[in-house]
Enzyme design. Structure first.
Site, PDB file in Angstrom:
ATOM      1  N   HIS A  98       0.816  -1.216   0.000  1.00 14.69           N
ATOM      2  CA  HIS A  98       0.000   0.000   0.000  1.00 14.69           C
ATOM      3  C   HIS A  98       0.851   1.269   0.000  1.00 14.69           C
ATOM      4  O   HIS A  98       0.355   2.343  -0.326  1.00 14.69           O
ATOM      5  CB  HIS A  98      -0.987  -0.002   1.178  1.00 14.69           C
ATOM      6  CG  HIS A  98      -0.380   0.296   2.515  1.00 14.69           C
ATOM      7  ND1 HIS A  98      -0.087  -0.684   3.443  1.00 14.69           N
ATOM      8  CD2 HIS A  98      -0.012   1.460   3.095  1.00 14.69           C
ATOM      9  CE1 HIS A  98       0.416  -0.129   4.522  1.00 14.69           C
ATOM     10  NE2 HIS A  98       0.480   1.177   4.342  1.00 14.69           N
ATOM     11  N   ASP A 128      -0.011  -7.582   1.419  1.00 10.05           N
ATOM     12  CA  ASP A 128       0.384  -6.173   1.519  1.00 10.05           C
ATOM     13  C   ASP A 128       1.899  -6.024   1.583  1.00 10.05           C
ATOM     14  O   ASP A 128       2.427  -5.249   2.386  1.00 10.05           O
ATOM     15  CB  ASP A 128      -0.277  -5.503   2.721  1.00 10.05           C
ATOM     16  CG  ASP A 128      -0.187  -3.983   2.647  1.00 10.05           C
ATOM     17  OD1 ASP A 128       0.112  -3.452   1.560  1.00 10.05           O
ATOM     18  OD2 ASP A 128      -0.378  -3.318   3.684  1.00 10.05           O
ATOM     19  N   SER A 205       4.657   2.694   7.897  1.00  8.67           N
ATOM     20  CA  SER A 205       4.382   1.453   7.169  1.00  8.67           C
ATOM     21  C   SER A 205       5.576   1.038   6.327  1.00  8.67           C
ATOM     22  O   SER A 205       6.150   1.845   5.593  1.00  8.67           O
ATOM     23  CB  SER A 205       3.167   1.640   6.257  1.00  8.67           C
ATOM     24  OG  SER A 205       1.991   1.791   7.008  1.00  8.67           O
TER      25      SER A 205
END
Length: 462
Positions: A98, A128, A205
């Site tokens: 993402h 992901d 992230s």
């Protein structure tokens, strides 16, 4: 008249004493500074100093679709940010999917401040995860990889990342819990996550979650909206399993080695060969099941990912020395990389009625795999159906099913024989109405699961 020498003699003892005093003071200050520095050089500081050079900041613009008050959808450019970790000196970076999804120009900044444009080389939206790459003219430091096995709730962890765009942010906390399943939205679910109270914010992230020794034990992935001190990370062992597939020479270069391997203790510095494919380069050079792979070329092998890293960049037909340990003896073999273009899914030239039916409904051509093959891998299955070919654009292809996978279960049924698959084919119409159904495959020595849809048949030929 005074003798000038007497004055000199009178000065020298005083100067000497001053020099001694100055030296003492300098030494005292140096020891004080050193002692102060040593007292501040905590394990957390050392862990951050060791890991930070392998942590990169990622930024870029992406298009998002927003709905206005008048229910009209408009496209808008937003700035995205995230973090990544270097896993290969040539510039391969592991991050979250993402973070780079939809980004037209991926800007990567090293801890030194140097910037590069990266390209996405592999991605796995379901987990992901993604691999991106930069191409500097020099080798880069890589993250010190640990293991997520044996993690203990309460142990100290450290998160490093690009939080809210503030580069190289460091936060500390503990492992709050293990094996968390997190449903983010209707289409994204994370399984088996590490929960931590180390502050993880937007931009973290793809960054590392470190243990107190500076080893990466997780990849930061999500936070609980509206909560404080609830963040999540993908266990590093899970992330590296996916990274190994994404960086495989078959995926990136259409080459083949033919080994399925198992991780051993990272301290032992090798992995063990669990299976050697028939007529593969590994079999041809003499590699056998049970061999311990210690080095390929100049790369020390500590985990399956290292095998792919060691073989990436070598041409088909090139020989690479492989150092093995077999029966407590070291042996060196020459592995010749082979092209795997023939493994690309194609429509078989000749299909019988069974093959035609499975090709149409499941998007697969299957053949029986004896139970013996699975028992050799110490897996509890009484046979399965090996995937011979995958139809492009089928639900199976979209879920990542590959040639060589072994289908062992579909929904509520085992798939150990052709008759088991025929039952699915005969009930394709009703199964197609059930939507996505869970299936299980064996790849290497691991069992994986996902969900795929069954297509309806255009005719009833069996």
């Amino acid at each position: 008249m005074d003798d000038p020498r007497s004055g000199e003699a009178a000065v020298k003892p005083c100067s000497f004493r001053l020099l001694l005093l100055a030296a003492f003071l300098v030494g005292f200050l140096a020891q004080s500074i050193l002692a102060d520095t040593n007292s501040r050089m905590t394990p957390v500081v050392r862990a951050v100093l060791e890991a930070s050079p392998a942590v990169v900041n990622i930024q870029g613009q992406k298009s998002v679709v927003e709905t206005t008050d008048s229910a009209r959808q408009v496209s808008k450019q937003v700035n995205g940010m995230g973090t990544g970790v270097l896993i290969d000196p040539r510039g391969f970076i592991l991050t979250n999917f993402h973070v780079v999804d939809g980004v037209r120009r991926i800007n990567v900044t090293l801890s030194t401040g140097q910037s590069f444009i990266a390209k996405t080389v592999a991605r796995d939206p379901q987990t992901d995860l993604a691999i991106i790459r930069i191409k500097p003219s020099f080798d880069l430091p890589v993250i010190n990889l640990g293991t997520s096995q044996g993690l203990m709730p309460g142990e100290t962890v450290i998160a490093v990342g690009n939080a809210f765009g503030y580069e190289n942010t460091v936060t500390t906390g503990i492992v709050s819990a293990l094996h968390r399943n997190v449903q983010v939205n209707e289409t994204q679910q994370y399984l088996d996550l590490i929960q931590t109270d180390a502050s993880i914010n937007p931009g973290n992230s793809g960054g590392p979650l470190l243990n107190i020794d500076g080893e990466m034990i997780g990849l930061n992935v999500a936070v609980r909206a509206g909560a404080q001190g609830i963040g999540f990370a993908i266990p590093v062992d899970n992330a590296l399993e996916i990274a190994t597939k994404m960086m495989s020479i078959e995926e990136l270069e259409s080459n083949w080695h033919g080994m399925a391997t198992l991780s051993m203790s990272k301290n032992e510095g090798h992995v063990t060969v669990a299976r050697v494919d028939r007529n593969s380069p590994a079999e041809s050079c003499g590699i056998s099941r049970g061999d311990l792979v210690e080095r390929i070329g100049t790369v020390q092998i500590r985990r399956p990912l290292d095998i792919e890293r060691a073989l990436l960049g070598h041409r088909s037909g090139e020989q690479i020395p492989v150092l093995l340990r077999r029966d407590d003896q070291e042996i060196t073999l020459d592995l010749t990389i082979a092209s795997r273009t023939s493994s690309r899914p194609t429509i078989p030239a000749k299909m019988d009625s069974f093959d035609s039916a499975t090709w149409e409904t499941l998007g697969l051509i299957l053949q029986e795999e004896p139970a013996r093959s699975l028992r050799e891998l110490e897996l509890p299955y009484d046979g399965g159906m090996r995937v011979v070919s995958v139809r492009s654009e089928s639900s199976a292809a979209q879920q990542g099913v590959k040639e060589g996978d072994i289908l062992v279960r579909f929904h509520r049924w085992t798939t150990a024989s052709q008759s088991d698959i025929q039952y699915l084919v005969d009930h394709a119409e009703s199964l197609s109405k059930a939507g996505a159904l869970k299936f299980y495959i064996v790849r290497g020595d691991k069992t994986h699961y996902a969900q795929m849809e069954v297509a309806t048949r255009k005719n009833n030929v069996k």
